[in-house]
Structures are given as C-alpha cells and as structure tokens.
Design a protein around this motif. Structure first.
Motif, mmCIF file in Angstrom:
data_model
loop_
_atom_site.group_PDB
_atom_site.id
_atom_site.type_symbol
_atom_site.label_atom_id
_atom_site.label_comp_id
_atom_site.label_asym_id
_atom_site.label_seq_id
_atom_site.Cartn_x
_atom_site.Cartn_y
_atom_site.Cartn_z
ATOM 1 N N LEU A 1 4.051 12.695 -0.272
ATOM 2 C CA LEU A 1 4.541 12.981 -1.616
ATOM 3 C C LEU A 1 5.569 11.973 -2.088
ATOM 4 O O LEU A 1 5.862 11.914 -3.291
ATOM 5 N N LEU A 2 6.136 11.188 -1.171
ATOM 6 C CA LEU A 2 7.113 10.182 -1.589
ATOM 7 C C LEU A 2 6.470 9.142 -2.512
ATOM 8 O O LEU A 2 7.106 8.672 -3.463
ATOM 9 N N TYR A 3 5.234 8.786 -2.219
ATOM 10 C CA TYR A 3 4.559 7.805 -3.076
ATOM 11 C C TYR A 3 4.252 8.395 -4.451
ATOM 12 O O TYR A 3 4.354 7.695 -5.467
ATOM 13 N N ALA A 4 3.886 9.669 -4.491
ATOM 14 C CA ALA A 4 3.668 10.315 -5.790
ATOM 15 C C ALA A 4 4.959 10.354 -6.597
ATOM 16 O O ALA A 4 4.954 10.127 -7.815
ATOM 17 N N ILE A 5 6.076 10.626 -5.934
ATOM 18 C CA ILE A 5 7.370 10.636 -6.634
ATOM 19 C C ILE A 5 7.718 9.243 -7.121
ATOM 20 O O ILE A 5 8.243 9.066 -8.234
ATOM 21 N N TYR B 1 5.352 3.232 1.502
ATOM 22 C CA TYR B 1 6.386 4.075 0.897
ATOM 23 C C TYR B 1 6.385 5.490 1.464
ATOM 24 O O TYR B 1 7.253 6.290 1.105
ATOM 25 N N THR B 2 5.427 5.843 2.300
ATOM 26 C CA THR B 2 5.316 7.216 2.788
ATOM 27 C C THR B 2 5.638 7.336 4.269
ATOM 28 O O THR B 2 5.244 8.314 4.906
ATOM 29 N N ARG B 3 6.352 6.331 4.800
ATOM 30 C CA ARG B 3 6.727 6.356 6.213
ATOM 31 C C ARG B 3 5.485 6.509 7.100
ATOM 32 O O ARG B 3 5.359 7.433 7.900
ATOM 33 N N ASP B 4 4.551 5.611 6.838
ATOM 34 C CA ASP B 4 3.275 5.574 7.579
ATOM 35 C C ASP B 4 2.494 6.874 7.435
ATOM 36 O O ASP B 4 1.868 7.358 8.387
ATOM 37 N N GLY B 5 2.511 7.435 6.232
ATOM 38 C CA GLY B 5 1.730 8.628 5.958
ATOM 39 C C GLY B 5 2.385 9.930 6.326
ATOM 40 O O GLY B 5 1.788 10.998 6.105
ATOM 41 N N LYS B 6 3.596 9.902 6.848
ATOM 42 C CA LYS B 6 4.262 11.148 7.238
ATOM 43 C C LYS B 6 4.792 11.923 6.032
ATOM 44 O O LYS B 6 4.906 13.145 6.096
ATOM 45 N N GLU B 7 5.145 11.227 4.969
ATOM 46 C CA GLU B 7 5.665 11.860 3.755
ATOM 47 C C GLU B 7 4.825 11.405 2.563
ATOM 48 O O GLU B 7 5.229 10.546 1.780
ATOM 49 N N PRO C 1 0.833 -1.221 0.000
ATOM 50 C CA PRO C 1 0.000 0.000 0.000
ATOM 51 C C PRO C 1 0.855 1.254 0.000
ATOM 52 O O PRO C 1 2.078 1.214 0.155
ATOM 53 N N ALA C 2 0.159 2.390 -0.172
ATOM 54 C CA ALA C 2 0.884 3.662 -0.275
ATOM 55 C C ALA C 2 1.616 3.993 1.025
ATOM 56 O O ALA C 2 2.714 4.568 0.997
#
Length: 880
Positions: A516-520, A508-514, A504-505
């Motif tokens: 935009l990392l998943y968009a990148i 890749y986003t550090r548990d939702g903290k970042e 899931p997203a």
C-alpha cells in the motif's frame, strides 16, 4: 564396325561351320561368308587407322540423339505448317506468288480508318463528338463505380478486422481481469430482515450504501461527503478486525490509505467537476498543497511518537509548545553531538535545523516566531549581510502566496549561491540546512540539485517527496532576475512523476512487504488512474492466491467512484495514459457480480461506471443506456429496474434519475442499442416504456412487413403477427395523445401500419383461394390505379410510400392482377348461363381496364420487378 565384327564371329561359331549361300542371277548359289568376312576385316583396319593424329572419338547416346533430332525439327518451317497452310502455299505458288515475300509485305501493312468509316453519312461531327463524350462519361462512371466498390469492400474489411480485433482483446482482457471477492462461499442467498444479503462479504457490504448515496447525491445535486462515510466504515471494519483478533498483514492498513485519500482530496468539492483550464490549474495546485500538508502532519505525528518513546532524552515539560517539541526532537536526534544552543549558551548552533523541522512539520507560524526571537547579531551575519531585508517577511509571503516574488527569489537565490561558494562542511550541517531553507523559499533548480546531492538530508522517501512537493509550482512561468538563470521553468508535478516512475513498485514497498505504500505514493503525486490500476491488478501470488488473489480490488473500484465524484480524474498530470475507460471497466466488472442476485445494486454500479467514463452528458446517457440494456439481458429484471406504467413509475431507475427527461433518454438509448443488436422485441418494450410510441411503431411496421412476407411464403412460421398487431394498436392509441411528434411523420407511420394490416388480409385470402375477397380488398389500397390515365401520377407517387409498404408493393400488385383476372373469368362463366344471357359485359370491360392500368403501373414503378409486369401482361393478353 568392331561390334558388328564380333557379333558376326559369334554367329559364325554357332552355325558350326555351315556355309551361307546367295542366289545368283543365273540361278546358281554363291557362298557370301568369305566375302563378308573380308569386308569386315577391311572395315576394322580402316577404323583402326582412320585417325592417325590420335584425336578422341565422339559418341552419342540415345537421349542425345533425340535432343539433336528435336533441334533439327524446329529448324524446319515445313514441319510447323498445317495442311491448310501447305495447300495455300501450293495454290499461291501455282499463281507465281512467293509466300515468304507475301508474309513480309503483310507485316508491314497498317490499316487506318477513314472519316467516312467512323462517321456515317447521316451523322454530323457534333453528334459524333457527343456520342464520344457520352461513351467516355459512361466509361468513367463505370470505372469510378468499380473503384468505389473495391474501396468500400476494402474499407469494410479493414473495419471488420479492427472491430474483431478489439472485441477479441476486450474478451481476453475481461477473462484475465482481476475479480474482487464479493460473495462469501456457503450460506443461503436469501435476504436478512434489513435487506442485506448474508453471503456478501463485509468489505463489499460496507461500500454499497456509500455507492447508493453517491448516486442519489449526483441525481439531486446536493453534495454528499462520501469520504467521511467511507472513513467511518473503515473505522468500524478496523474495530471488528481488532475484536475478532485478526492480525494485520502489513503495517500500512487500508484505513491509512483512505486517510491519505481524505487528506489529498480535502480541497475538492464533492459532485463538482472543474471545467476551465484556470480552475483545473488552481485545483491541481491545491491538491499538491494538501498532499504536502498530509506529509507534514504525518511527520509531526512521528515527532511526537519519538518524544514519547524517549522522554529522558527529550526533556519536555508538561505543557510544551510546538517549538519546544521541535527542540525536544532535536535533543533526541542529536543526542550524540553534545549540548545544543537552546540548552547551553555556546552550544551547537541549531537555528537552521529548528527552522527546517518547523517547515517539515508544517509549523510555519512557529518558524516565523523562531526567526523573530533570534538576536540581531546571529541573523545579521547569515541574512542581513546579504542585503536580505527580513527573513520573517519572506516566510510570511511564502506561506500566503505559495512562493516569493521574482525580486525576493533572486535575493534569496544569490545569497544561497554565495553560501555554496563559501560553505564550510565541517560546521555540523549548518550550511546544508540553511541552503535547504533557501531552496524551499525560492525553488531554485541549482540550489535544489545541491541539496539533493547531500545523501544525509533525505534518508527516506517521505522526506524526499515532501521536499519535491514544496518545490512544485503549477500555473505560471517563474522569471528570475539573474542573468544566468532567466526565464527558468519552475518545478512541475509531471517531472516528479517521471522521476518516481524510473523505479519499479517494489522499490517503494520494501520489496513487496508494504504494497500500500506505493499506492499512497501515487496518491500523493496525484496519479489517481495509476493508483486505481495498481490496486486493481496487485496480486501477492501472481493472481493464484484464491480468494486473496487480488486483495485490494474492492478498494480500487470504490476509489474510482470517489475520484469521479470529486472530479479529480482530470486534475492529476498523470504520466500514464488516460485510463478513464479502464477505470470505468473496473467499476462495471465489479457491478456484474450483483447482476443476477441483486440487479438494483448492479445498476447502481453501472451508472457510476458511466460517470467514471465521462465524456459529457450525451456520452454518459448513452453509456448508461447501453449498460441498462446489458443488465436487462443478464437479469431480465424489467420490473425491478424499470417498474411498470411508463418511465415515471417507481423503480430503481426512477430513484437514480428523478428527472423524467433523463430517464427517457437512458431508456431510449437502451432501446437504440437493442435495435442495433436485433433485439426488436425488447426495443419495442423500451420505447413504449419511455413514452416513445412513434419509435415503437416504426419497429412494428418493419417487423410486421417482414412477418407477413414470411407468412405469405410459409404460413404459420415467423413472428407472432397477432402480438405485433396488438402492440401496433397500443402504439396508435398512445400516439394520438402526443403532440410533439411531427404530424406528417405520424400520418405516414399510421398509414403504413393500416396498409400492412390490409396486406395481411390480402395475402391470407390469396393463399386460401378467396379471389372475391381479394378483389373486395383492392379499393382499400389507395395507391393502386383504377384507370390508365391515373398510372403516371400514381407511379410518381410510389416513391413516397413508406419503406415497409414498398417492400410489399410487388406482391400486392401481382395478387391484385390475379384476383381481377379470376373474377373476370368467373363472371364470364356466369354470363354463359341462360339466366344471365341478358346481362351486359360492361363490368368485364371495367375489370379489364383496371388490369390494364395495373400492368402499366407495374411497368412504370422501378421497385416492381419486370417479371411482375410481364406476368400481368400475359394475363391481360389471355383475357382478350
């Protein structure tokens, strides 16, 4: 019997000993009570001794008795016979005939028709077969029509249900769609001196000028570097946020996101849409390479930052080279391992480490120099012993072509397999990094699986993603010479996308903290539609965060615009379903925010929404026409969007579409949509504005025909006939100067309009009872016969009349017949006066002839109801 005995005993006691007597034939009275009592006693004795075997007795209730009686009644045939049947049975019985035998014989009788009964004497067999064939054909046609109607109704029901379902789903999706924050709360809605709305959010305002320039560039065909403009706007916004003291919510900023977009799309040309498969495959490979290079530049920046943070461990000089930077980074990374070979002779061998980090930072030329600078003794044991001629040549070939030739791949792969068999894992990762370099060069699946199994090589998603992008080969099938791995399918981008989609997203986003990392991540793997959908629907609070419910919705909208303008929507092998329609809806929904306050800006976004949807020139024009009609309904800003004075006048549409033909196509498409949605007034305006008076006249004729029909029934109601007449006259004037319209079609429409004007005068005179005026207008209707010999020709020509005239033909014929009869009666009344005694009645005979011709005409023309012909014949017979 026992019950009767007990009852009688009770009656006896009530009589108190009174004696009952019975009259005798001799006239005397004899007591009967003792005799009855004796009889009852005998009956009781018989009942008690009736069953010496002791069998149980059977007793029936009332319901059982009724049921038994009904069964017995059904067994009787006489109860089912009516009085007539009984009378017939008695009559037959008197003649000696048994009715039961007669019924049995009649059931066995079979009646069969003879040939004489089927074929009359005056009909031959061929005529009879022809009749049978005709009846069969008619029956088949009737059954076919019934089946067709049933199928049509079912199909229409299915289509209606499907359209209703789609409309409902679209409505639900639109009501639940994320809304970007465009306007700020408070403030006035007026414009500032520079034409900027002060209530619009700075983030939304920074993209409006980019959108306008993109539209102008697409219209003119001149490339426009939209990414540079967006990057500049993002830098200004970042500076404003820093000056305002705003603290970023995450470490990954929107500016970083747009930097990745600029890096990935650097090979794409603005305004160019790849068409051929070869061009698409080549562009996809270039985008993969640009994504990999972005990761390399990002890692090189990380290396420099590490050196700056640890200057004592790095021990870097004043003007270092890139290779010296890599070595300084290794000093920091392996500070706890001891002295390294490039610092102390006999130190830890870091040749393959240096080579890998040169690849990782994109320093390919430095990697070649490193290999060439190494002594022959070191390389001989590692490379030349495996019959590999020259590692620098392999690296140069890989850099220039993106991959090695088949033979060189096989040589490198074989050497890698040998190392795997003989590797010593205690040599400080030397073999792992060596296998990693070999895998990069040959992209072998077996070696790649071995490298990925080492959990210490790739400790973050960036390194893993870079390694997978290095292995990706797009466009051809790689053939290896090994007998074990022949015709091996190369690594594909779709495989990487599928592998990343397994998590899931939040992974890749550090548990939702970042977030935009998943968009990148999606951008670096060319999943452009997925990136847009993620940004458009991402909500940290589940959509309940007020103004910040969807913080990246504006970026999603303008990413759609950029991706469409650079033609990359068709390049990514996105494993998600094609979301061009969804991306188009995102841009369209965003443009609706400007529909009321700023229709010009709304139309800018509407045009780009059509471009995002794609589908070719015709599809884009139709979509833009539909959106133009929608915006006109929302804003009613005809002057702002279309201007005045035709499609060539200055307005928003003229600025967006300089080509006159393209503007006409868009306006015509909008007009067609108005016709389909019963917006006839708007359709006439749009057709006239597009310079299409012929199409406008078609609508005017239809509307005028319906209007005079309603006016004939209910005067003063319906549409404005005078306005339609003025519009029709204007269309006739414009139509005279157009030569591209077919002359025959033009003549039909003009003639129909003129006939409808006459029909309006005729109906109005008829309502007012002015029959002479009606009679005077009849010669203007050239399709009405005057003499009976003209009826056949005029009736055949009636099928070629304009549809608007056909609808009024029954009323015209009926009014004409009534007007002729009224004029005849008036003339006859005038002839009865003494002053007109000498006048001949030839005119009355002529009128009667015309009425007779109309009666015949109404009977021959199928579109005229039979009731009209009947009424005219009645009038004709009444005048004789």
């Amino acid at each position: 019997a026992r019950a009767r005995s007990s009852r009688r005993q009770r009656r006896k006691r009530r009589r108190e000993g009174k004696e009952v007597t019975m009259a005798t034939p001799t006239g005397g009275k004899t007591p009967i009570m003792p005799a009855l009592e004796a009889l009852l006693q005998q009956t009781a004795n018989v009942a008690a001794n009736a069953d010496p075997l002791g069998l149980p007795s059977i007793e029936r209730g009332v319901d059982q008795l009724v049921e038994a009686t009904a069964r017995l009644a059904k067994r009787s045939s006489r109860t089912q016979q009516t009085n007539e049947a009984l009378s017939a049975a008695r009559l037959l019985a008197s003649e000696g005939i048994d009715t039961q035998l007669l019924n049995r014989d009649l059931r066995e009788v079979e009646i069969q028709p003879t040939l004489e009964e089927v074929l009359p004497e005056s009909c031959s067999l061929e005529e009879w077969l022809a009749q049978v064939q005709e009846v069969s054909v008619l029956s088949a046609v009737r059954d076919s029509q019934a089946s067709t109607q049933e199928t049509f109704k079912q199909k229409l029901s299915d289509i209606t249900s499907l359209e209703w379902q789609n409309a409902r789903n679209k409505f639900v999706q639109s009501s639940q769609a994320p809304q970007a924050k465009v306007y700020q709360d408070g403030g006035s809605s007026g414009m500032e001196e520079d034409g900027q709305d002060p209530t619009i959010s700075p983030r939304a305002a920074s993209f409006i000028e980019v959108v306008r320039k993109v539209n102008r560039a697409m219209a003119s065909g001149i490339p426009y570097d939209a990414l540079r403009e967006v990057s500049r706007a993002n830098q200004e916004m970042a500076q404003q946020d820093r000056h305002g003291g705003a603290q970023p919510a995450t470490n990954t900023s929107l500016q970083s996101l747009w930097q990745v977009v600029s890096s990935v799309l650097s090979p794409a040309r603005p305004g160019h849409q790849p068409e051929s498969k070869e061009e698409i495959a080549s562009m996809r490979a270039s985008l993969c390479k640009s994504a990999r290079r972005h990761l390399e530049r990002d890692y090189a920046t990380y290396v420099n930052e590490e050196i700056e943070q640890h200057p004592q461990l790095a021990m870097l000089g004043g003007s270092p080279s890139r290779l010296q930077q890599i070595r300084a980074f290794l000093r920091i990374r392996f500070s706890d391992k001891g002295a390294l070979d490039f610092d102390v002779a006999g130190g830890i061998d870091t040749f393959w480490h240096q080579l890998y980090f040169c690849f990782r930072c994109g320093y390919i030329q430095e990697a070649i120099e490193l290999v060439e600078s190494v002594g022959e003794g070191l390389v001989a044991g590692d490379v030349h012993a495996a019959n590999v001629s020259s590692l620098p040549d392999y690296i140069r070939e890989w850099q220039e072509k993106g991959e090695l030739g088949a033979s060189n791949q096989a040589m490198v792969r074989l050497d890698g397999e040998r190392i795997l068999r003989e590797q010593d894992r205690s040599s400080f990762g030397k073999n792992q990094y060596r296998i990693l370099i070999y895998t990069i060069l040959c992209a072998d699946r077996h070696l790649a699986e071995n490298v990925l199994s080492d959990q210490y090589l790739f400790t973050n998603i960036e390194d893993f993603l870079w390694f997978k992008l290095v292995l990706v080969r797009e466009g051809q099938l790689t053939t290896l010479t090994s007998s074990t791995y022949t015709h091996e399918e190369p690594h594909r981008l779709a495989e990487l996308q599928q592998q990343l989609a397994q998590y899931p997203a939040n992974y890749y986003t550090r548990d939702g903290k970042e977030p935009l990392l998943y968009a990148i991540l999606l951008l670096l793997t060319l999943q452009f539609e997925g990136c847009v959908q993620y940004l458009a629907t991402y909500s940290p609070g589940g959509g309940l965060g007020g103004d910040q419910a969807y913080p990246y919705a504006i970026e999603a909208v303008h990413l759609c615009v950029i991706f469409s303008y650079y033609g990359v929507f068709e390049l990514g092998t996105d494993i998600r379903s094609r979301g061009s329609a969804l991306c188009s809806d995102i841009v369209h929904d965003y443009g609706q925010n400007f529909a009321v306050r700023d229709p010009a800006t709304a139309f800018e976004y509407y045009c780009l929404a059509a471009e995002v949807k794609g589908g070719g020139y015709v599809s884009v024009i139709q979509t833009q026409g539909q959106l133009l009609r929608e915006l006109l309904n929302q804003s009613r800003a005809f002057g702002t969007l279309l201007g005045a004075g035709g499609s060539g006048s200055g307005a928003v549409l003229s600025k967006l579409k300089p080509d006159k033909q393209q503007r006409q196509d868009i306006i015509v498409s909008a007009a067609v949509g108005c016709v389909q949605n019963a917006q006839f007034h708007e359709a006439m305006e749009l057709f006239m504005h597009a310079g299409k008076p012929f199409n406008a006249l078609e609508i005017i004729n239809k509307r005028y025909s319906d209007a005079i029909s309603a006016a004939a029934a209910e005067p003063g109601q319906g549409v404005d006939l005078d306005d339609l007449e003025q519009r029709g006259n204007a269309a006739l004037q414009d139509l005279e100067s157009q030569q591209e319209v077919d002359i025959r079609s033009k003549r039909e429409e003009v003639g129909a309009f003129e006939t409808l004007l006459l029909a309006r005068k005729l109906f109005r005179a008829f309502r007012e009872g002015a029959y002479k005026e009606c009679f005077g207008l009849l010669p203007e209707f050239s399709f009405l016969p005057i003499r009976p010999e003209q009826v056949s020709k005029f009736a055949s020509d009636a099928g070629g009349l304009h549809i608007a005239v056909k609808e009024k033909l029954p009323q015209i014929v009926k009014i004409a017949g009534i007007a002729i009869s009224e004029v005849m009666q008036e003339r006859r009344a005038t002839q009865r006066t003494p002053t007109a005694a000498s006048m001949i009645s030839s005119s009355s005979q002529e009128l009667k002839t015309r009425l007779h011709a109309l009666a015949l005409y109404s009977g021959y023309v199928k579109i005229i109801p039979e009731s009209v012909a009947t009424e005219l014949n009645i009038i004709l017979n009444g005048l004789t």
